[in-house]
Design a protein around this motif. Structure first.
Motif, PDB file in Angstrom:
ATOM      1  N   SER B 203       0.839  -1.185   0.000  1.00  0.00           N
ATOM      2  CA  SER B 203       0.000   0.000   0.000  1.00  0.00           C
ATOM      3  C   SER B 203       0.881   1.245   0.000  1.00  0.00           C
ATOM      4  CB  SER B 203      -0.888  -0.031   1.245  1.00  0.00           C
ATOM      5  OG  SER B 203      -1.280   1.271   1.570  1.00  0.00           O
ATOM      6  N   ILE B 204       0.701   2.066  -1.022  1.00  0.00           N
ATOM      7  CA  ILE B 204       1.417   3.347  -1.059  1.00  0.00           C
ATOM      8  C   ILE B 204       0.351   4.427  -1.179  1.00  0.00           C
ATOM      9  CG2 ILE B 204       3.146   4.742  -2.246  1.00  0.00           C
ATOM     10  CD1 ILE B 204       4.345   2.198  -3.341  1.00  0.00           C
ATOM     11  N   PRO B 205       0.011   5.058  -0.080  1.00  0.00           N
ATOM     12  CA  PRO B 205      -1.140   5.969  -0.110  1.00  0.00           C
ATOM     13  C   PRO B 205      -0.937   7.190  -1.001  1.00  0.00           C
ATOM     14  CG  PRO B 205      -0.160   5.855   2.098  1.00  0.00           C
ATOM     15  CD  PRO B 205       0.591   4.908   1.237  1.00  0.00           C
ATOM     16  N   ASP B 206       0.279   7.681  -1.084  1.00  0.00           N
ATOM     17  CA  ASP B 206       0.474   8.907  -1.835  1.00  0.00           C
ATOM     18  C   ASP B 206       0.682   8.595  -3.309  1.00  0.00           C
ATOM     19  OD1 ASP B 206       1.014  11.885  -1.568  1.00  0.00           O
ATOM     20  OD2 ASP B 206       2.700  11.172  -2.779  1.00  0.00           O
ATOM     21  N   VAL B 207      -0.146   9.232  -4.155  1.00  0.00           N
ATOM     22  CA  VAL B 207      -0.113   8.909  -5.583  1.00  0.00           C
ATOM     23  C   VAL B 207       1.243   9.239  -6.188  1.00  0.00           C
ATOM     24  CG1 VAL B 207      -1.087   9.463  -7.815  1.00  0.00           C
ATOM     25  CG2 VAL B 207      -2.576   9.174  -5.853  1.00  0.00           C
ATOM     26  N   ALA B 208       1.769  10.402  -5.846  1.00  0.00           N
ATOM     27  CA  ALA B 208       3.048  10.802  -6.427  1.00  0.00           C
ATOM     28  C   ALA B 208       4.122   9.779  -6.076  1.00  0.00           C
ATOM     29  CB  ALA B 208       3.446  12.183  -5.921  1.00  0.00           C
ATOM     30  N   ALA B 209       4.127   9.345  -4.822  1.00  0.00           N
ATOM     31  CA  ALA B 209       5.122   8.364  -4.389  1.00  0.00           C
ATOM     32  C   ALA B 209       4.909   7.038  -5.101  1.00  0.00           C
ATOM     33  CB  ALA B 209       5.052   8.176  -2.879  1.00  0.00           C
ATOM     34  N   ALA B 212       6.109   7.308  -8.626  1.00  0.00           N
ATOM     35  CA  ALA B 212       7.572   7.361  -8.621  1.00  0.00           C
ATOM     36  C   ALA B 212       8.123   5.955  -8.435  1.00  0.00           C
ATOM     37  CB  ALA B 212       8.067   8.282  -7.517  1.00  0.00           C
ATOM     38  N   ALA B 213       7.500   5.201  -7.542  1.00  0.00           N
ATOM     39  CA  ALA B 213       7.961   3.835  -7.299  1.00  0.00           C
ATOM     40  C   ALA B 213       7.790   2.981  -8.555  1.00  0.00           C
ATOM     41  CB  ALA B 213       7.190   3.231  -6.128  1.00  0.00           C
ATOM     42  N   ARG B 215       7.934   4.052 -11.604  1.00  0.00           N
ATOM     43  CA  ARG B 215       8.926   4.459 -12.590  1.00  0.00           C
ATOM     44  C   ARG B 215      10.317   3.991 -12.220  1.00  0.00           C
ATOM     45  NH1 ARG B 215       7.716  10.433 -14.596  1.00  0.00           N
ATOM     46  NH2 ARG B 215       6.129   9.872 -16.119  1.00  0.00           N
ATOM     47  N   PRO B 226      -4.975   7.931 -11.184  1.00  0.00           N
ATOM     48  CA  PRO B 226      -5.813   9.056 -11.616  1.00  0.00           C
ATOM     49  C   PRO B 226      -5.605   9.367 -13.102  1.00  0.00           C
ATOM     50  CG  PRO B 226      -4.664   9.601  -9.594  1.00  0.00           C
ATOM     51  CD  PRO B 226      -4.135   8.282 -10.053  1.00  0.00           C
ATOM     52  N   ASP B 228      -5.392  12.020 -14.792  1.00  0.00           N
ATOM     53  CA  ASP B 228      -4.457  13.064 -15.189  1.00  0.00           C
ATOM     54  C   ASP B 228      -3.022  12.574 -15.244  1.00  0.00           C
ATOM     55  OD1 ASP B 228      -6.090  15.198 -15.737  1.00  0.00           O
ATOM     56  OD2 ASP B 228      -6.316  15.697 -13.607  1.00  0.00           O
ATOM     57  N   GLN B 229      -2.748  11.462 -14.580  1.00  0.00           N
ATOM     58  CA  GLN B 229      -1.380  10.964 -14.560  1.00  0.00           C
ATOM     59  C   GLN B 229      -1.089  10.088 -15.773  1.00  0.00           C
ATOM     60  OE1 GLN B 229       0.503  12.163 -12.204  1.00  0.00           O
ATOM     61  NE2 GLN B 229      -1.312  13.152 -11.314  1.00  0.00           N
TER      62      GLN B 229
END
Ligand SMILES: Nc1ncnc2c1ncn2[C@@H]1O[C@H](COP(=O)(O)OP(=O)(O)OP(=O)(O)O)[C@@H](O)[C@H]1O
Ligand SMILES: Nc1ncnc2c1ncn2[C@@H]1O[C@H](COP(=O)(O)OP(=O)(O)OP(=O)(O)O)[C@@H](O)[C@H]1O
Ligand SMILES: [Mg+2]
Ligand SMILES: [Mg+2]
Lengths: 322, 482, 307, 287, 262
Positions: B203-209, B212-213, B215, B226, B228-229
């Motif tokens: 579980s990685i709650p933050d979308v940006a993180a 990044a993971a 990538r 989302p 937009d990503q």
């Protein structure tokens, strides 16, 4: 004469709220080797600042002028390294507040022996000398008490420890800033006696700072009287106290009550003492002076020799003396 | 951009790390907690079921190879595959299925409500018979939530689930609740042990993180990204992006119980007033698709309805005619932060014709309580359909007795009751079509959008099945290294 | 010394009781029923009622409180229905990660903070002081999540030096620990600065200087130990704050810490876990403060004697 | 507000020039918070989706220019920064005011009456401090329906402690001063004694403290918004805008960067001012 | 007539002891003395001997653990009525910290009348303040100043003016001149003696400076470690000390050695 310490035209400016304030103005006097010179004056008159100038620990932002020569070295220009080498070894200091001047988190013995330890003496030797010194200043059971912390000492013992700390490296000049002011009368007498005794034994000179004329009269051989950052008069203690050459000194001597005989309350000087930040024009003492003339209001009197060995910064010194 | 980097993943490790939208709290399939998607996701990797839905919602065999109803549809016989084994090598028999079912009923969790009066009996080692008091044609669909455990697991067995015996493709290696579930292949899985060395769901709650993971290659598969990503991910040559239609619709019930929303005309006008077309195109270009039914197209019982066209003028007129109280704001409640932009856009649309709405994001506990207590005027949910069958959606939520929407229509009740007990699939379908039409035309709620689930994964992972609900199947996945 | 320890322990027990009561109250006053959340919107009233009974939520509040205190005494907070494990287990499974993160960032912060604080405090009022002070304010002024995400973008995504998230290896500890240490470093630096500046102004520093010590000797020999006294208290308090207060950082880096556990459990009305986790944190904080107090006493002989 | 105004006044008096610039910056923010919304039209409800994610300086469909770009719903970021200033400053000021009042009242009472009152209050502080402040805020903000007041409450629950602590220690030392004894001797009543002879001395350290606290509060609100338990959806705050932009940090960086920068500059300025004040009023240990 | 009579006074302070035992430190034990009308009684003794503690008990800032204090024949109650509070005033050692630095001198003096309207002089307050300041030899212009703008001696006069504004019958001076420079000290001493004559004040004068005490006191009380070791008329005590501690005290006291040393 073999002057150990020679202060010439010393002036100190300290930053104040309204620009720099000249707290010491053109002060000159000498401390001959082995002699005790008393520096006396009311609060704020600059006694501590003079002592600090000698040991080079003036507050940040201080501007110093003049010269202080110690055994041939000019302390104002010799550089921090030389100054540090002198401190503790040649010039040492006993400060006003024995409570705060000892590090509360270090044992007494460690603080007393620090100067020796820094100069590389072996531990055992340092310990022995510390105990011996503490013993000499009259701390009972010195070997055990050396391991105490300052808060476990009474005020008198703490001041003794301070004296031991100042004397342990056999300095030739001791600066003592109000060493007994914080002490009880009974303790004060004993500590003063001790200080005298040690000084004589060690042959050290002492610059004793105090506002207490009684103390001075017992300990100092020469007196320098300060008023608002300037020298009012100087000379041997006996002659200054016995025959003041400055109206300020005269008033001071008069206002000290006797203990064993009942004296009347002296006629007080009018007004309040001048502070360096708001020093009156001309002679700083003129607003309170019964002898003040027009000249006193405009012209700063510089100390002049008014009698052999007597220097006075009063235009009317002769009148006062007679 | 390659994968790996300093991120500590060995290229030939054959290990897959996945990170979805669901937090896995718990891997006890029977536990009291209901509707936990994380538990479902984990369960599908670890436990077998009798049957499971495929990507289109059609039931396909899992532990059972076949099932058939009795003539009156009051009982169903499930025939298990031969030679089934649990991960510890012990045989999996019909007794275990019965025990698992009894455990589910015993715990009395939310799923238990699906099986009122249903009982299970082992006919032989490979046959289980489920009997219900009334005909229940949707039973096989409902049973997709029954995960099979060995018999003898007590209801209250917290420690057992630290390392449960598996009947699905994977077994648990380690589990940190709501953080990480690490699994290894089950050597006794009937479909053959998965080829990867391990599967980790993190579980990685933050979308940006999370992205990044993905990538950096720390994570191989990610879903629920989302919209937009997605363009940026599409342009990354090492990644693949795909969106799968789900069985969920954005469902925005009106509380027909309050005076202002009593009339269907008013509700319809409010629907007309929102420019859903633009909103969906802008906010959900990848995962959104205008809905044309209360049900998603993949659900049994789905039938397209006449789209509600955006017409603010007509809407305003209709509302004025109906004496709609424009000064009183509607309480629009929702639970999950990710839907906030969508709902803000809805509120914005309404504002244009003078309809006021307070957007109330409620914390889960309060949301559910208020939802059931009807303390709202408009309620937003992304409503999935369990078992891909209209019965679990329309049949359950829209009768008067359900008291879910404040809407009550005896005609609809009758249709739904009939559909619930009919055995003929065509007849059921027809009945649900009629029901859908009533719900749609009376605007019991707005049904603006069918949502898809977006998956993004590193190209070196393949062979896993994308799932409409966000429950991908990794039993056949391979990781080829970079 | 022993007296001090016992006195503090007793006070600690009172504090923990108060903390337990406070958290009990907050959780009960909160709207939202645990049984409803657990069972989800599809549950039937009878099921909810049954679960309420099983969770003991239908009992009078005072009885619940009594039970709760009794349980707490046995370190048993009951089961988490959400996590299907005992609440204490859930907490224990998160504790190692939390401690790793907290300790690492505390070490970074104390080290960096003391360095910065000494640089500033030794010459209070100087340009150097002003630069460091400004720097500490800047350090403290950025939202931690922003710093965290920026660090991820630079060090994980850009330079590919460190992992973005999770708690798998030592290297995954670096970014969250550094992020967390930003504000903490600032606090330590400020306290150390004022402690050192204050100690520098003490007459005993003059004494030391008058003995011919160099400024560096004065700093290490006389000032630092005295300046450390306030620092220990603050570090004691702040390490505690990091234990559960690192939620935002845990969230950004998917770090499975206690803070996130509390947040999730609050959302799910998982009372048992909320209570177990917050009380564990409270107990650690109380313990840390005790240690800080003792350390304080060790550093300051005056206090040692007074106790 | 008074704390702040007197802070500014105090800052002006500060001789150190470094105190002046932060004070000016803070003044600007206050001005923007007070007057900005009157000058710039912004309707948080309006979501012109066709304008979404425009970069700074781009032209909008309605013919305007998005000075700092637009967010994911097409709303102007610049306007959000201006409107957000009001919310953030309001939350900051209100929370600090609440904490200040509560802290001063409690601290003064504890310090003045000592005895059991003091013991009870000290214990209460210990209890509250057994929880990390932000965690308690999260529990409270997470448990109740979000609103401005819940956020203020959540942030105040532990915020008052530092004020109480400072007030108490000042009162403890001031009450031993002879002018307090002298006032007592001439029969001054306790209330006036506290108000006239003791409390004025807490002002300096407390104002310094308040600036630090203000910065922490503004940051904490942003943190709560980030976790999704901040303000209700309808309000505009920097924290909300920063949090809204967290997904777009690498694509539409301006959404988070603009309010984030606004926030940080304010916090830095307040911090610097607080530092000047702390230096002036000494004692108040920064925590 | 005796203004103040103290008998069997005992004051203890709690000290931090071990866990269960709260031990107490006895600061004053069994103190008894009287102050007659228009009399100046000095209390001397080394630091920590309990002088201040006695003073605080007399003015009511501290409640003694035991003992009776009688004021003008009537016992002083634990809770003093305003009238009794007014009648006993005190001047503290530190001239600066006895004035609230945030208040102007005028306000400081007026505050006394605010709480005791009965003794407030008639007519405009400003005039009354000016008169009060004049009574201690200060310019009326001082009323507009803050304490920080005054010298130590001036501050001490303001303290005196504030105490006198309430027309007390007993004035307690705790080291009231110790912090002043000698040249200012005699100003304040002069003033005290004058005031005694003009306002028929009785005084409890605490000091460690035996010279000053000898100048001003009618009677002397000598304290050591919380106990009174000797008391009597000043002349007798100084000329013929009975207790060895008094003798030690006198012996230790330095005289101005105007012969000096060479
Ligand atoms: N750090 C400082 N910065 C600025 N001015 C100072 C500083 N320290 C002392 N002064 C001023 O310098 C003058 C001389 O002070 P100094 O301490 O030498 O007086 P003193 O004669 O030792 O007085 P005391 O008897 O009170 O110790 C005083 O007017 C004082 O206000
Ligand atoms: N508030 C207090 N708490 C504890 N002990 C106290 C307190 N006030 C005074 N004492 C103790 O009581 C004793 C007597 O103190 P007091 O102040 O009366 O002495 P003093 O004769 O006035 O001394 P000094 O000449 O130093 O002013 C001292 O040992 C002191 O430490
Ligand atoms: Mg001095
Ligand atoms: Mg005293």
């Amino acid at each position: 004469m073999n002057d150990l310490l020679k202060i010439t035209s010393l002036s100190v400016d300290l930053p104040g709220p309204g620009g720099p304030v000249r707290v010491i103005d053109e002060v000159s006097f000498d401390v001959p080797a082995g002699r005790t010179v008393g520096l006396i004056g009311e609060t704020g008159s600059g006694k501590t600042m003079i002592a600090m100038s000698v040991i080079g620990l003036l507050p940040e932002g201080a501007a110093v002028g003049g010269a202080i020569s110690f055994a041939g070295t000019d302390l104002l220009t010799c550089g921090p390294q030389r100054l540090r080498a002198l401190r503790g070894h040649e010039i040492s200091m006993i400060s006003q507040d024995p409570m705060a001047s000892l590090n509360p988190t270090q044992r007494i013995g460690r603080q007393v022996g620090e100067v020796l330890r820094r100069s590389g003496a072996p531990r055992a030797e340092v310990r022995d000398r510390v105990v011996e010194m503490l013993d000499r200043v009259g701390i009972p059971d010195a070997a055990r008490r050396a391991r105490d912390y300052p808060h476990e000492f009474s005020g008198g013992l703490r001041q003794r420890a301070m004296i031991a700390m100042a004397m342990i490296a056999h300095p030739s000049l001791v600066l003592a800033d109000e060493p007994t002011t914080a002490l009880d009368v009974t303790v004060q007498a004993r500590v003063l006696g001790l200080l005298r005794k040690l000084q004589v034994e060690e042959g050290a000179a002492m610059l004793l700072v105090s506002h207490d004329l009684r103390v001075m009269s017992h300990v100092a051989q020469d007196l320098v009287v300060l008023y608002a950052g300037r020298v009012a008069e100087r000379g041997s203690t006996a002659s200054v106290l016995g025959r003041p050459a400055h109206p300020y000194t005269k008033a001071l001597v008069r206002s000290v009550p006797a203990v064993r005989t009942k004296t009347a309350i002296a006629d007080p000087l009018p007004g309040t003492s001048a502070v360096p930040a708001r020093r009156p024009s001309g002679c700083a003492f003129h607003p309170r002076c019964p002898l003040a003339t027009g000249r006193c209001r405009s012209e700063i009197p510089r100390p002049r020799e008014v009698a052999p060995g007597r220097w006075s910064a009063c235009h009317e010194a002769e009148k006062v003396l007679s | 951009i390659g994968s790996g980097g300093g991120a500590g993943r060995n290229a030939a490790s054959q290990a897959i790390v996945a990170s979805g939208t669901f937090v896995i709290d718990n891997i006890d399939p029977g536990s009291a907690q209901g509707g936990s998607a994380g538990k479902e996701l984990a369960g599908q990797q670890i436990y077998g079921r009798l049957a499971k839905p495929d990507a289109t919602g059609k039931l396909v065999p899992d532990l059972a190879e076949a099932w058939k109803p009795s003539a009156d549809a009051k009982s169903w016989d499930f025939t298990l595959r031969g030679g089934l084994k649990f991960s510890d090598g012990s045989p999996l028999t019909s007794e275990d299925v019965v025990a698992s079912f009894d455990r589910l009923i015993d715990i009395n969790g939310p799923y238990a409500a699906n099986y009122k009066g249903v009982s299970a009996k082992a006919g032989s080692d490979t046959v289980v018979t489920f009997t219900s008091p009334a005909p229940d044609p949707a039973l096989p669909s409902k049973l997709t939530t029954l995960f099979v455990l060995p018999s003898g697991v007590p209801a209250d067995a917290a420690s057992y689930f630290a390392k449960p015996v598996a009947s699905g493709p994977f077994m648990v290696e380690s589990f940190t609740p709501s953080s990480e579930l690490k699994m290894v292949p089950n050597p006794h899985y009937w479909g053959g042990a998965p080829k990867v060395k391990s599967l980790t769901i993190r579980s990685i709650p933050d979308v940006a993180a999370k992205l990044a993971a993905l990538r950096t290659g720390e994570v191989d598969v990610v879903w629920g990204v989302p919209d937009d990503q997605i363009p940026a991910l599409r342009s990354d040559a090492s990644l693949k992006v795909e969106a799968v239609p789900s069985n969920g619709n954005f469902t925005m019930w009106f509380n027909s119980g309050i005076p202002a929303l009593k009339e269907a005309k008013v509700r319809k006008a409010l629907w007309q007033a929102v420019d859903f077309g633009t909103i969906i195109k802008q906010l959900y270009p990848v995962t959104g698709q205008p809905a044309d039914s209360p049900l998603a197209p993949t659900v049994f019982g789905y039938a397209p309805q006449t789209p509600v066209a955006y017409d603010p003028g007509a809407a305003k007129k209709a509302l004025e005619e109906a004496g709609y109280p424009f000064d009183k704001p509607l309480r629009l409640q929702f639970g999950q932060a990710q839907f906030k932009p969508f709902l803000q856009a809805v509120v914005s649309s309404w504002a244009k014709i003078g309809v006021k709405a307070d957007l109330l994001q409620k914390e889960q506990a309060v949301f559910i309580e208020d939802l059931l207590a009807l303390k709202w005027d408009v309620n937003f949910q992304l409503l999935g359909t369990a078992g891909y069958d209209a019965a679990t959606n329309l049949g359950r939520l829209y009768p008067c007795a359900a008291k879910r929407t404040g809407y009550c229509n005896p005609d609809l009740d009758e249709l739904l009751a009939k559909a619930g007990s009919a055995t003929d699939q065509n007849e059921r379908k027809e009945l649900y079509t009629q029901a859908s039409k009533i719900i749609w035309d009376d605007a019991v709620g707005m049904f603006p959008m069918t949502s898809k689930v977006s998956y993004v994964w590193n190209k070196n992972v393949s062979g896993f099945t994308l799932d409409a609900l966000g429950y991908p199947d990794f039993s056949k996945a391979v990781e080829s290294g970079s | 010394m022993l007296t001090l320890v016992i006195r503090r322990l007793l006070a600690g027990v009172v504090v923990l009781w108060g903390a337990a009561t406070l958290i009990f109250l907050i959780v009960r006053v909160a709207p939202g029923d645990p049984a409803t959340v657990l069972l989800g919107p599809d549950a039937e009233p009878a099921q909810i009622a049954a679960l309420r009974t099983r969770l003991g939520l239908d009992r009078p509040i005072l009885l619940q409180y009594g039970d709760y205190l009794g349980q707490t005494l046995h370190l048993d907070f009951g089961d988490s229905y959400r996590l299907a494990t005992s609440a204490m287990n859930a907490v224990l499974s998160r504790l190692p990660a939390t401690i790793d993160l907290t300790l690492t960032s505390a070490v970074i912060s104390v080290f960096a903070g003391l360095l910065l604080g000494s640089a500033a405090g030794i010459r209070a009022g100087s340009g150097q002081d002003r630069i460091v002070t400004t720097l500490t304010i800047v350090l403290q002024s950025f939202p931690t999540f922003w710093i965290g995400i920026m660090l991820i973008l630079v060090f994980a995504l850009g330079l590919r030096l460190l992992p973005t998230s999770g708690a798998q290896s030592l290297s995954s500890l670096v970014l969250p620990a550094v992020t967390l240490s930003f504000p903490f470093t600032a606090i330590v630096a400020r306290v150390a600065r004022s402690g050192i500046a204050e100690a520098m102004a003490e007459p005993y520093v003059q004494t030391a200087l008058s003995k011919g010590l160099t400024p560096r000797e004065v700093l290490t020999g006389h000032v630092l130990r005295n300046a450390l006294i306030p620092v220990t208290t603050v570090v004691g308090l702040q390490i505690g704050a990091l234990l559960g207060g690192a939620v935002v950082v845990e969230n950004v880096f998917a770090w499975p810490g206690l803070g996130t556990l509390v947040v999730e459990s609050v959302g799910n009305r998982d009372y048992a876990v909320v209570q177990a986790a917050t009380l564990t944190i409270a107990a650690i904080i109380v313990l840390l403060n005790l240690v800080a107090d003792l350390l304080y006493a060790q550093l300051d002989p005056r206090i040692r004697a007074a106790s | 507000m008074p704390a702040f105004v007197s802070g500014l006044v105090a800052a002006r008096r500060a001789r150190r020039r470094s105190g002046l610039i932060p004070a000016l910056v803070i003044g600007l923010y206050l001005l923007v918070a007070a007057a900005g919304p009157l000058l710039i039209a912004y309707d948080p409800v309006r979501t012109p989706l066709e304008d979404r994610l425009l970069p700074p300086g781009a032209a909008t469909s309605s013919g305007g220019t998005a000075l700092l770009g637009t967010d994911a719903l097409g709303r102007d970021v610049f306007a959000q920064v201006v409107y957000g200033a009001r919310t953030s400053v309001l939350i900051g000021l209100t929370t600090v005011a609440v904490c200040l009042l509560a802290g001063v009242a409690i601290g003064c009472v504890a310090g003045y009456y000592r005895g059991w009152v003091d013991s009870v209050l000290t214990r209460l502080v210990d209890i509250l401090q057994a929880f990390p402040g932000i965690l308690l805020a999260i529990v409270i903000a997470g448990v109740f329906t979000p609103s401005l007041w819940v956020i203020i409450l959540a942030l105040s629950v532990t915020g008052w402690i530092s004020f109480a602590r400072v007030a108490r220690s000042v009162v403890l030392s001031v009450r031993e001063r002879h002018w307090v004894d002298a006032a007592r001797l001439i029969g001054v009543r306790p209330r006036r004694l506290l108000g006239r002879h003791i409390m004025p001395f807490t002002v300096g350290p407390l104002v310094a403290m308040a600036t630090l606290e203000f910065a922490l509060v503004v940051l904490a609100e942003a943190g709560l918004s980030f976790l999704g338990i901040g303000l209700p959806a309808s309000s505009v705050s920097w924290g909300q805008t920063v949090a809204n932009g967290k997904e777009y940090l690498s694509s539409a960086w301006w959404i988070s960067a603009a309010p984030g920068l606004a926030l940080s500059v304010l916090v830095v300025s307040v911090g610097l001012l607080g530092d000047t004040l702390t230096a002036r009023y000494g004692r108040a240990r920064s925590r | 007539m005796t203004v103040l009579a103290v008998e069997g006074l005992r004051v203890t302070f709690p000290v931090r002891g071990s866990l269960l035992r709260r031990s107490r430190f006895t600061a004053v034990e069994d103190a008894a003395f009287t102050v007659g009308e228009n009399e100046i009684v000095a209390v001397v003794g080394e630091s920590g001997s309990g002088k201040t503690t006695i003073a605080r008990c007399v003015v009511g800032l501290r409640r003694p653990d035991a003992g009776v204090m009688t004021f003008e024949g009537a016992p002083l109650p634990a809770r003093r009525p305003p009238e009794l509070k007014r009648a006993i005033q005190m001047v503290f050692q530190d001239p600066r910290s006895s004035l609230n630095p945030h208040m102007r001198v005028g306000a400081i003096i007026e505050e006394a009348w605010l709480t005791h309207p009965s003794v407030a002089p008639p007519g405009p307050r400003a005039d009354a303040v000016e008169a009060a300041l004049a009574g201690v030899g200060l310019d009326g212009e001082a009323a507009a100043r803050y304490p920080a703008q005054l010298s130590g001696g001036q501050c001490q006069r303001v303290s005196l003016a504030r105490a006198l504004a309430l027309s007390p019958r007993l004035l307690v001076c705790d080291e009231a001149v110790s912090a002043l420079d000698v040249s200012v000290q005699s100003q304040v001493l002069r003033l005290l003696v004058e005031l005694r004559a003009t306002r028929r004040l009785s005084m409890l004068f605490i000091s460690h400076d035996l010279g000053v005490v000898h100048q001003i006191a009618d009677r002397v009380v000598v304290m050591r470690a919380g106990r009174i070791v000797e008391q009597g008329p000043a002349d007798t005590v100084f000329a013929d000390p009975r207790h060895e501690y008094t003798r030690a005290l006198l012996d230790a006291a330095l005289e101005l050695n105007d012969i000096g040393m060479t």
